[in-house]
Motif scaffolding. Structure first.
Motif, PDB file in Angstrom:
ATOM      1  N   ARG A 340      11.275  -0.729   1.256  1.00 26.70           N
ATOM      2  CA  ARG A 340      11.415  -1.388  -0.041  1.00 26.70           C
ATOM      3  C   ARG A 340      11.684  -2.883   0.047  1.00 26.70           C
ATOM      4  O   ARG A 340      11.591  -3.583  -0.954  1.00 26.70           O
ATOM      5  CB  ARG A 340      12.517  -0.718  -0.857  1.00 26.70           C
ATOM      6  CG  ARG A 340      13.916  -0.765  -0.231  1.00 26.70           C
ATOM      7  CD  ARG A 340      14.866   0.100  -1.028  1.00 26.70           C
ATOM      8  NE  ARG A 340      16.137   0.311  -0.394  1.00 26.70           N
ATOM      9  CZ  ARG A 340      17.288  -0.205  -0.828  1.00 26.70           C
ATOM     10  NH1 ARG A 340      17.304  -0.981  -1.900  1.00 26.70           N
ATOM     11  NH2 ARG A 340      18.412   0.057  -0.195  1.00 26.70           N
ATOM     12  N   THR A 341      12.011  -3.390   1.243  1.00 28.20           N
ATOM     13  CA  THR A 341      12.262  -4.825   1.365  1.00 28.20           C
ATOM     14  C   THR A 341      11.004  -5.601   1.765  1.00 28.20           C
ATOM     15  O   THR A 341      11.040  -6.817   1.889  1.00 28.20           O
ATOM     16  CB  THR A 341      13.379  -5.084   2.390  1.00 28.20           C
ATOM     17  OG1 THR A 341      13.817  -6.443   2.303  1.00 28.20           O
ATOM     18  CG2 THR A 341      12.887  -4.852   3.815  1.00 28.20           C
ATOM     19  N   GLN A 342       9.880  -4.891   1.956  1.00 30.94           N
ATOM     20  CA  GLN A 342       8.692  -5.521   2.519  1.00 30.94           C
ATOM     21  C   GLN A 342       7.727  -6.100   1.484  1.00 30.94           C
ATOM     22  O   GLN A 342       6.803  -6.838   1.832  1.00 30.94           O
ATOM     23  CB  GLN A 342       7.927  -4.515   3.386  1.00 30.94           C
ATOM     24  CG  GLN A 342       8.715  -3.992   4.565  1.00 30.94           C
ATOM     25  CD  GLN A 342       7.959  -2.922   5.324  1.00 30.94           C
ATOM     26  OE1 GLN A 342       6.725  -2.879   5.343  1.00 30.94           O
ATOM     27  NE2 GLN A 342       8.683  -2.021   5.968  1.00 30.94           N
ATOM     28  N   LEU A 343       7.907  -5.783   0.232  1.00 27.75           N
ATOM     29  CA  LEU A 343       6.953  -6.217  -0.796  1.00 27.75           C
ATOM     30  C   LEU A 343       7.175  -7.671  -1.182  1.00 27.75           C
ATOM     31  O   LEU A 343       8.272  -8.074  -1.551  1.00 27.75           O
ATOM     32  CB  LEU A 343       7.075  -5.320  -2.027  1.00 27.75           C
ATOM     33  CG  LEU A 343       6.114  -5.626  -3.183  1.00 27.75           C
ATOM     34  CD1 LEU A 343       4.662  -5.440  -2.742  1.00 27.75           C
ATOM     35  CD2 LEU A 343       6.424  -4.723  -4.375  1.00 27.75           C
ATOM     36  N   TRP A 344       6.099  -8.454  -1.069  1.00 21.77           N
ATOM     37  CA  TRP A 344       6.132  -9.850  -1.523  1.00 21.77           C
ATOM     38  C   TRP A 344       4.724 -10.246  -1.966  1.00 21.77           C
ATOM     39  O   TRP A 344       3.779 -10.127  -1.201  1.00 21.77           O
ATOM     40  CB  TRP A 344       6.611 -10.791  -0.416  1.00 21.77           C
ATOM     41  CG  TRP A 344       6.921 -12.166  -0.926  1.00 21.77           C
ATOM     42  CD1 TRP A 344       6.068 -13.235  -1.075  1.00 21.77           C
ATOM     43  CD2 TRP A 344       8.190 -12.617  -1.417  1.00 21.77           C
ATOM     44  NE1 TRP A 344       6.718 -14.307  -1.615  1.00 21.77           N
ATOM     45  CE2 TRP A 344       8.022 -13.964  -1.834  1.00 21.77           C
ATOM     46  CE3 TRP A 344       9.441 -12.018  -1.533  1.00 21.77           C
ATOM     47  CZ2 TRP A 344       9.075 -14.718  -2.357  1.00 21.77           C
ATOM     48  CZ3 TRP A 344      10.489 -12.763  -2.061  1.00 21.77           C
ATOM     49  CH2 TRP A 344      10.302 -14.093  -2.452  1.00 21.77           C
ATOM     50  N   GLY A 345       4.605 -10.707  -3.199  1.00 24.32           N
ATOM     51  CA  GLY A 345       3.285 -11.066  -3.714  1.00 24.32           C
ATOM     52  C   GLY A 345       2.469  -9.823  -4.021  1.00 24.32           C
ATOM     53  O   GLY A 345       2.992  -8.796  -4.474  1.00 24.32           O
ATOM     54  N   GLU A 346       1.171  -9.903  -3.761  1.00 26.70           N
ATOM     55  CA  GLU A 346       0.294  -8.765  -4.005  1.00 26.70           C
ATOM     56  C   GLU A 346       0.493  -7.694  -2.930  1.00 26.70           C
ATOM     57  O   GLU A 346       0.796  -8.007  -1.784  1.00 26.70           O
ATOM     58  CB  GLU A 346      -1.167  -9.221  -4.004  1.00 26.70           C
ATOM     59  CG  GLU A 346      -1.488 -10.261  -5.064  1.00 26.70           C
ATOM     60  CD  GLU A 346      -2.913 -10.762  -4.967  1.00 26.70           C
ATOM     61  OE1 GLU A 346      -3.832  -9.917  -4.917  1.00 26.70           O
ATOM     62  OE2 GLU A 346      -3.125 -11.993  -4.932  1.00 26.70           O
ATOM     63  N   LEU A 347       0.296  -6.456  -3.315  1.00 31.58           N
ATOM     64  CA  LEU A 347       0.376  -5.359  -2.361  1.00 31.58           C
ATOM     65  C   LEU A 347      -1.037  -5.152  -1.794  1.00 31.58           C
ATOM     66  O   LEU A 347      -1.908  -4.600  -2.472  1.00 31.58           O
ATOM     67  CB  LEU A 347       0.899  -4.092  -3.038  1.00 31.58           C
ATOM     68  CG  LEU A 347       1.449  -2.982  -2.147  1.00 31.58           C
ATOM     69  CD1 LEU A 347       2.200  -1.943  -2.989  1.00 31.58           C
ATOM     70  CD2 LEU A 347       0.364  -2.272  -1.345  1.00 31.58           C
ATOM     71  N   ILE A 348      -1.257  -5.610  -0.574  1.00 32.04           N
ATOM     72  CA  ILE A 348      -2.582  -5.498   0.035  1.00 32.04           C
ATOM     73  C   ILE A 348      -2.882  -4.053   0.376  1.00 32.04           C
ATOM     74  O   ILE A 348      -3.934  -3.514   0.039  1.00 32.04           O
ATOM     75  CB  ILE A 348      -2.677  -6.379   1.295  1.00 32.04           C
ATOM     76  CG1 ILE A 348      -2.465  -7.854   0.925  1.00 32.04           C
ATOM     77  CG2 ILE A 348      -4.025  -6.190   1.984  1.00 32.04           C
ATOM     78  CD1 ILE A 348      -2.407  -8.775   2.130  1.00 32.04           C
ATOM     79  N   THR A 349      -1.955  -3.405   1.057  1.00 36.59           N
ATOM     80  CA  THR A 349      -2.090  -1.991   1.390  1.00 36.59           C
ATOM     81  C   THR A 349      -0.741  -1.457   1.847  1.00 36.59           C
ATOM     82  O   THR A 349       0.133  -2.226   2.271  1.00 36.59           O
ATOM     83  CB  THR A 349      -3.152  -1.768   2.498  1.00 36.59           C
ATOM     84  OG1 THR A 349      -3.397  -0.366   2.653  1.00 36.59           O
ATOM     85  CG2 THR A 349      -2.699  -2.337   3.828  1.00 36.59           C
ATOM     86  N   ALA A 350      -0.563  -0.160   1.744  1.00 33.59           N
ATOM     87  CA  ALA A 350       0.639   0.527   2.231  1.00 33.59           C
ATOM     88  C   ALA A 350       0.184   1.643   3.157  1.00 33.59           C
ATOM     89  O   ALA A 350      -0.765   2.370   2.832  1.00 33.59           O
ATOM     90  CB  ALA A 350       1.455   1.088   1.069  1.00 33.59           C
ATOM     91  N   VAL A 351       0.830   1.766   4.308  1.00 37.77           N
ATOM     92  CA  VAL A 351       0.385   2.732   5.315  1.00 37.77           C
ATOM     93  C   VAL A 351       1.574   3.468   5.917  1.00 37.77           C
ATOM     94  O   VAL A 351       2.663   2.911   6.055  1.00 37.77           O
ATOM     95  CB  VAL A 351      -0.403   2.045   6.451  1.00 37.77           C
ATOM     96  CG1 VAL A 351      -1.739   1.540   5.947  1.00 37.77           C
ATOM     97  CG2 VAL A 351       0.399   0.911   7.077  1.00 37.77           C
TER      98      VAL A 351
END
Length: 402
Positions: A340-351
Motif C-alpha cells: 500500500r505504500t508503493q502507489l504514486w501517480g498512475e498505476l502502470i501495473t500490479a503484479v
C-alpha cells in the motif's frame, strides 16, 4: 534527400536507478557477473526497438546506503555526463529506494543544478518503491544487530544471484545471523564478515577488493535507513512535489504472506505438495527451508500492517485494480516494502511478485536465478508483460509532451 529510418525514430535515454544496497554489477567474468538491472535493460532495449524507437538504457550507481540527498547528487553527476551530447527524451526508472531518488532528482536536483535537462524529462517510473515509508527501517535503526544483518543480507543476495543456490551458504547465513546478536559485544563483526566473504564466495582478488570496498561504504554511512521511516517520507513528499509536464507512474508488487503451505511448497518445489512429497529426500535439503525462513523474517519486518504507516486512499479505479490482483492489498508486502505504500501517480501495473522478481531475479534457470522463495510463481511471461506496460507508459508519455 529523405531522412533515414533511424533519423526519423524517437530517441530516448532511460536511466535505471537501483535501490537500497544497489549496484551496477559484481564479478569480472561475463558468464558469472551479476547485474542488478541486467534483465530489465535487455527487455527495454528490445521493446524500444520493436516499437520503432532508438534508446540508450543506462544503469546508474551511487552510494549504496547514503542519504537520499547524497545519492541524488551522485546520480545527477552521471546523468549530466551521459546526456550532454544529445537532446533525447529522458526517463527515470527507479527500483525500491531508487524510485525516491528519481522523484527527488526531477523535483529538486535537476531544476536546481541542471535546469537545462528539465524540459527533456518525460517520465518517472517507480517500481516497488516505499513512497510513504518502510517500517522495516525502524528495525535497522533501533536494533543493535542492524548493521551486521544489513551487510549479511547484501552479501547473501550477491552470492545467491551469482552462484545459484548452495545449501552450505544458506546454513552459514542462518548461523551468522544468530551469531550477529553477540557480534558487536565480542568485537567479531569484521572477522565474521571477512570469513564469510572468503569462505563462501571464492572471489578473485579484484572481486574481493570490490566487495570489501562496497561493504566498507555500507558500514560507514547508513543514513538512508533514517530517510526511509514513515515520518521522514512525509517530509520528503512535501518537499518534492510532482513536476508539471512529467508523467509519474508506479509498478506495485505484493507476494504471498508466509504460511505453512508456502513453506511446504518451497521445500518440495510443488504448488500442491502431497504426502509422497513430504516424505521424500527433498525434505532433507535445508536450502529451501532456510530461504523461505529468510523470506518469512523479512516479510514480518516489512510491517504491512504497521500503524505508523499512513497511506492515502487510492482512487476507486486504482482500488479495484489492486483488489483484482491482491484481494486485500492493504495487508500485503513484497517481502521488503508494503504494497500500500508503493502507489504514486498512475498505476502502470500490479503484479504478484516479491521485491527482486521484478528485476528478473526469479527462479527460472539458467537465465534467471532468484534468492527469495516467496511462492509468487513470477516467471518470464509476467516479467515481459510488466516491462511491456512500462515501455508503453514511457513512449505514450513522450508522444503526449512536445
Amino acid at each position: 534527400m529523405l531522412p533515414s529510418y533511424t533519423d526519423r525514430m524517437a530517441k530516448h535515454r532511460v536511466y535505471l536507478i537501483p535501490g537500497f544496497f544497489g549496484f551496477t554489477h559484481m564479478g569480472e567474468k561475463p558468464a558469472e557477473r551479476i547485474v542488478y538491472f541486467g534483465h530489465v535493460r535487455d527487455v527495454l532495449l528490445e521493446g524500444f526497438q520493436k516499437r520503432g524507437h532508438t534508446a540508450e538504457v543506462e544503469p546508474l550507481t551511487g552510494h549504496p546506503t547514503a542519504s537520499l540527498e547524497v545519492r541524488a547528487r551522485l546520480l545527477l553527476r552521471s546523468i549530466e555526463e551521459s546526456a550532454a551530447n544529445d537532446d533525447a527524451a529522458i526517463h527515470l526508472v527507479g527500483h525500491s529506494t531508487g524510485g525516491l531518488d528519481a522523484r527527488g532528482l526531477v523535483s529538486t536536483w535537476i531544476p536546481r543544478q541542471a535546469p537545462h535537462l528539465l524540459a527533456r524529462v518525460r517520465s518517472v517510473v517507480t517500481v516497488a518503491t516505499p513512497h510513504h515509508g518502510a517500517p522495516m527501517a525502524r528495525f535497522f535503526l533501533e536494533d543493535r544487530r542492524g548493521e551486521m544483518l544489513l551487510r549479511l543480507l547484501w552479501l547473501f543476495t550477491v552470492f545467491s544471484l551469482r552462484r545459484g543456490p548452495r545449501p552450505m551458504m544458506f546454513l552459514a547465513f542462518r548461523l551468522f545471523y544468530a551469531l550477529s546478536e553477540t557480534g558487536h559485544q565480542l568485537g567479531f563483526q569484521a572477522t565474521l564478515l571477512d570469513q564469510v566473504t572468503r569462505l563462501l564466495a571464492h572471489l578473485s582478488p579484484t572481486e574481493q577488493a570490490t566487495l570489501e570496498e562496497f561493504l566498507a561504504q555500507v558500514g560507514k554511512d547508513q543514513s538512508i535507513i533514517g530517510d526511509l521511516t514513515p515520518e521522514k517520507l512525509v517530509d520528503f513528499n512535501r518537499n518534492n512535489p510532482d513536476r508539471a509536464g512529467v508523467r509519474y507512474g508506479s509498478v506495485i508488487t505484493g507476494a504471498p504472506p508466509p504460511s505453512l503451505l508456502g513453506m511446504l511448497r518451497a521445500i518440495t518445489g510443488k504448488n500442491d505438495p502431497g504426502m509422497g512429497d513430504l516424505v521424500s529426500l527433498r525434505m532433507l535439503d535445508p536450502e529451501p527451508e532456510v530461504i523461505y525462513g529468510a523470506y518469512s523474517f523479512l516479510y514480518k519486518k516489512s510491517g504491512p500492517n504497521s500503524r505508523e504507516l499512513v497511506t492515502p486512499e487510492p482512487s476507486p479505479t486504482q482500488d479495484r485494480q489492486l483488489r483484482d490482483v491482491f484481494e486485500e492489498y492493504r495487508s500485503r508486502s513484497d517481502g521488503v516494502v508494503p504494497t500500500r505504500t508503493q502507489l504514486w501517480g498512475e498505476l502502470i501495473t500490479a503484479v504478484i511478485a516479491d521485491h527482486l522478481d521484478v528485476l528478473g531475479h526469479y527462479d527460472d534457470p539458467p537465465e534467471h536465478v532468484g534468492w527469495l522463495r516467496s511462492g509468487s510463481h513470477f516467471r518470464s511471461p509476467q516479467f515481459q508483460g510488466l516491462w511491456d506496460r512500462v515501455l508503453d507508459f514511457m513512449v505514450d508519455g513522450s508522444e503526449a509532451r512536445p
